[in-house]
Design an enzyme around this catalytic site. Sequence first.
Site, PDB file in Angstrom:
ATOM      1  N   THR A   1     -22.595 -51.426 -85.868  1.00  0.00           N
ATOM      2  CA  THR A   1     -23.159 -52.016 -84.650  1.00  0.00           C
ATOM      3  C   THR A   1     -22.024 -52.632 -83.839  1.00  0.00           C
ATOM      4  O   THR A   1     -21.310 -53.505 -84.338  1.00  0.00           O
ATOM      5  CB  THR A   1     -24.195 -53.103 -84.987  1.00  0.00           C
ATOM      6  OG1 THR A   1     -23.577 -54.102 -85.798  1.00  0.00           O
ATOM      7  CG2 THR A   1     -25.380 -52.518 -85.726  1.00  0.00           C
TER       8      THR A   1
ATOM      9  N   SER B   1     -21.729 -57.884 -88.555  1.00  0.00           N
ATOM     10  CA  SER B   1     -22.181 -56.817 -89.451  1.00  0.00           C
ATOM     11  C   SER B   1     -21.185 -56.520 -90.569  1.00  0.00           C
ATOM     12  O   SER B   1     -21.545 -55.918 -91.575  1.00  0.00           O
ATOM     13  CB  SER B   1     -22.501 -55.545 -88.657  1.00  0.00           C
ATOM     14  OG  SER B   1     -21.434 -55.189 -87.802  1.00  0.00           O
TER      15      SER B   1
ATOM     16  N   HIS C   1     -14.374 -53.659 -88.974  1.00  0.00           N
ATOM     17  CA  HIS C   1     -15.523 -53.414 -89.849  1.00  0.00           C
ATOM     18  C   HIS C   1     -16.802 -54.004 -89.266  1.00  0.00           C
ATOM     19  O   HIS C   1     -17.896 -53.685 -89.728  1.00  0.00           O
ATOM     20  CB  HIS C   1     -15.256 -53.989 -91.241  1.00  0.00           C
ATOM     21  CG  HIS C   1     -14.371 -53.126 -92.076  1.00  0.00           C
ATOM     22  ND1 HIS C   1     -14.706 -52.687 -93.339  1.00  0.00           N
ATOM     23  CD2 HIS C   1     -13.155 -52.590 -91.829  1.00  0.00           C
ATOM     24  CE1 HIS C   1     -13.740 -51.941 -93.834  1.00  0.00           C
ATOM     25  NE2 HIS C   1     -12.780 -51.873 -92.926  1.00  0.00           N
ATOM     26  N   ASP C   2     -16.683 -54.854 -88.277  1.00  0.00           N
ATOM     27  CA  ASP C   2     -17.832 -55.405 -87.560  1.00  0.00           C
ATOM     28  C   ASP C   2     -18.247 -54.488 -86.410  1.00  0.00           C
ATOM     29  O   ASP C   2     -19.426 -54.428 -86.058  1.00  0.00           O
ATOM     30  CB  ASP C   2     -17.459 -56.789 -87.009  1.00  0.00           C
ATOM     31  CG  ASP C   2     -18.654 -57.617 -86.544  1.00  0.00           C
ATOM     32  OD1 ASP C   2     -19.613 -57.028 -86.022  1.00  0.00           O
ATOM     33  OD2 ASP C   2     -18.615 -58.840 -86.698  1.00  0.00           O
TER      34      ASP C   2
ATOM     35  N   TRP D   1     -22.046 -54.695 -81.376  1.00  0.00           N
ATOM     36  CA  TRP D   1     -22.180 -56.100 -80.990  1.00  0.00           C
ATOM     37  C   TRP D   1     -21.315 -56.966 -81.899  1.00  0.00           C
ATOM     38  O   TRP D   1     -21.014 -56.610 -83.032  1.00  0.00           O
ATOM     39  CB  TRP D   1     -23.634 -56.575 -81.124  1.00  0.00           C
ATOM     40  CG  TRP D   1     -24.643 -55.889 -80.279  1.00  0.00           C
ATOM     41  CD1 TRP D   1     -25.652 -55.082 -80.720  1.00  0.00           C
ATOM     42  CD2 TRP D   1     -24.780 -55.940 -78.852  1.00  0.00           C
ATOM     43  NE1 TRP D   1     -26.404 -54.633 -79.667  1.00  0.00           N
ATOM     44  CE2 TRP D   1     -25.887 -55.147 -78.503  1.00  0.00           C
ATOM     45  CE3 TRP D   1     -24.072 -56.586 -77.835  1.00  0.00           C
ATOM     46  CZ2 TRP D   1     -26.309 -54.974 -77.192  1.00  0.00           C
ATOM     47  CZ3 TRP D   1     -24.487 -56.414 -76.520  1.00  0.00           C
ATOM     48  CH2 TRP D   1     -25.592 -55.623 -76.207  1.00  0.00           C
TER      49      TRP D   1
ATOM     50  N   HIS E   1     -16.611 -44.060 -86.629  1.00  0.00           N
ATOM     51  CA  HIS E   1     -17.191 -42.826 -86.109  1.00  0.00           C
ATOM     52  C   HIS E   1     -17.991 -42.071 -87.177  1.00  0.00           C
ATOM     53  O   HIS E   1     -17.567 -41.989 -88.330  1.00  0.00           O
ATOM     54  CB  HIS E   1     -16.089 -41.889 -85.593  1.00  0.00           C
ATOM     55  CG  HIS E   1     -15.495 -42.311 -84.291  1.00  0.00           C
ATOM     56  ND1 HIS E   1     -14.640 -43.379 -84.175  1.00  0.00           N
ATOM     57  CD2 HIS E   1     -15.625 -41.794 -83.032  1.00  0.00           C
ATOM     58  CE1 HIS E   1     -14.258 -43.506 -82.912  1.00  0.00           C
ATOM     59  NE2 HIS E   1     -14.847 -42.561 -82.202  1.00  0.00           N
TER      60      HIS E   1
ATOM     61  N   HIS F   1      -2.356 -50.233 -87.989  1.00  0.00           N
ATOM     62  CA  HIS F   1      -1.949 -50.238 -89.395  1.00  0.00           C
ATOM     63  C   HIS F   1      -0.510 -50.690 -89.640  1.00  0.00           C
ATOM     64  O   HIS F   1      -0.209 -51.172 -90.738  1.00  0.00           O
ATOM     65  CB  HIS F   1      -2.210 -48.863 -90.011  1.00  0.00           C
ATOM     66  CG  HIS F   1      -3.678 -48.596 -90.202  1.00  0.00           C
ATOM     67  ND1 HIS F   1      -4.393 -47.789 -89.351  1.00  0.00           N
ATOM     68  CD2 HIS F   1      -4.561 -49.070 -91.117  1.00  0.00           C
ATOM     69  CE1 HIS F   1      -5.653 -47.761 -89.745  1.00  0.00           C
ATOM     70  NE2 HIS F   1      -5.787 -48.525 -90.807  1.00  0.00           N
TER      71      HIS F   1
ATOM     72  N   ASP G   1     -21.858 -59.171 -84.061  1.00  0.00           N
ATOM     73  CA  ASP G   1     -23.033 -59.671 -84.779  1.00  0.00           C
ATOM     74  C   ASP G   1     -22.774 -59.945 -86.253  1.00  0.00           C
ATOM     75  O   ASP G   1     -23.710 -60.173 -87.019  1.00  0.00           O
ATOM     76  CB  ASP G   1     -24.199 -58.686 -84.630  1.00  0.00           C
ATOM     77  CG  ASP G   1     -23.873 -57.297 -85.172  1.00  0.00           C
ATOM     78  OD1 ASP G   1     -22.754 -57.097 -85.685  1.00  0.00           O
ATOM     79  OD2 ASP G   1     -24.751 -56.411 -85.082  1.00  0.00           O
TER      80      ASP G   1
END
Length: 643
Positions: free
Chosen positions: A221, A227, A168-169, A223, A173, A393, A225
């Site tokens: 993103t 997110s 999730h960071d 990176w 797509h 999964h 970071d």
Amino acid sequence: MWSIVTDPIKDLISKVVKNSIHPDFHDAVSKMTIIDAFLFFIVHSIDKLGIWHRLPVFFGLLYLAIRRHLHQEYNLLNVGTTPVGIRSNPSDFPYRTADGRYNDPFNDGAGSQGSFFGRNILPVDQKNKLLKPDPMVVVTKLLERKTYKDTGTQFNVIAASWIQFMIHDWIDHMEDTKQVELSAPSEVASQCPLKSFKFFKTKEIPTGFYDIKTGHANVRTPWWDGSVVYGSNEQVLNKVRTFKDGKLKISKEGHLLHNEDGTAISGDIRNSWAGVTTLQTLFVQEHNAVCDALKKENSDLEDEDLYRHARLVTSAVIAKIHTIDWTVELLKTDTLLAGMRANWYGLLGKQFKDRFGHVGNSILSGFVGMKRSENHGVPYSLTEEFATVYRMHPLLPDSLHLRDISASPGPNKSPPLIKEIPMNDLIGLQGEKTLLEIGNAKKLVSMGHQACGALELWNYPSWLRNLVPHNIDGTERSDHVDLAALEVYRDRERNVARYNQFRRGLLLIPISKWEDLTDDEEAIKVLEEVYGDDVEELDVLVGLMAEKKIKGFAISETAFVIFLLMASRRLEADRFFTSNFNEETYTKKGLEWVNTTESLKDVIDRHHPEMTHKWLNSSSAFSVWDTSPNKHNHIPIYFRVPN
């Protein structure tokens, strides 16, 4: 003149190649430099013996360093056009922007929301083979869980949640507006929870580039970071911030806040579950604690500065935990313990780096703190192949074993079992409600004491074959999907090479028969039933689950090679881990915070002070908590020999 020297050497290497190297690699080696061809010969010779992971640790690290170098040279493929010249001044952006722009001063858009996924291997057109063999047949016969197989004590459900927290960071797509429908063939229809299902195609976008003509956009993103906590654009970021003292929104009780429709207010909530929400909550608390510490150190800092510094610190803590804690448990060998710590600290180690700082190159002192970032001439992105190997999964169980944390600890600090909660009650909007009832502390302890699933054939959760997918804002869609079949289809749709070509592209020896892949006779029988004798048709997801695993590895060697390349790239290409990893950018207190955090346990201890003392017996918060801690090994790590 120089050719008089080099031509005989090339001729000699050519003869060695033909006699000693697998025929499938002759063309690849012919395009390498003389030095790289020689290095490949070393790696390939070791691969033929299958012994790199049994070498003494120092020599194992040398093998991995050579292999990583080759992949940095030949497996980083740009998708899209690249601007020329300096585009921005790093001093104008001494912070992580909301959408990932301006990290790379030579390419403003590198790593930003909406940028292209890169490639590690050239795309392989599969438009005529999207349904060959049918994805629902592949899943029903080879992937769907028969009985739950776990990872023993090595990896727990926090670890399974962590990797989705990271996804999730990093990656998601962009979808098209056109829908596709898959229908179950008659031979498996009775065994499929959904007889048919609809989903949106991956959006295909012209690149304007002659080599790889179309690509796919990343709506997150890529990176490192944070997110997953902050969002990938200004709109989401503004929703999660309080705009007071740099902090993020959280309830007085320590839960994420929720919108009127029940969706959580957090950085990325699409297709989430309570395990990810628990980690998002923990790192909102971490961010806010950093804000408090920074403000105490410097009362003049305003809201915006506090937020920016705290985001840098929290993102670096997440990256460090993943590098030297999570991955070490995933690849539980002395060689990878040394290797992952070398990525952060270098071969000289933590004590040396803490005392003298970053000395010499990345080999000696790690990627973190390098004088300049390094993208190997290819703009930073995460890749299609990276997305493929992170299809994990099967790590998810069928239910959560809820524990009683009001009781007294049992043997090895184990809490008593209260009940099992089906995973369907822990995903999506229902999962948010269930988590509020359970509480974060009980959820963390329960996940910590439960082993996660193994990445093997016949272990893909059945409950994911009838799943309610989400829109990007976390709201539910009307069409259910068979996620397992969808994942098989997605790799084909995105022109990701099938398993054997995937291995060739990574300079790994391909299989020639099913027995090269697995020793399991039942698996071989079903592989032949689904794919016939043609090993070239094997889907990469199936191959990754079927592949014989290295002792201590929870993943396949094929997946690991992508990890080897991209885990380093996430650090070395990011200026906030390299040239801007300093007190000026992070503040003195912020840098100290990162440098003194060594594990997820450290973060849990800050926000749940009694939890690990009472309930954690293992060495890592990612291994099953009632496991005995690792025994101290008196042999220096570089001199150890694997068992």
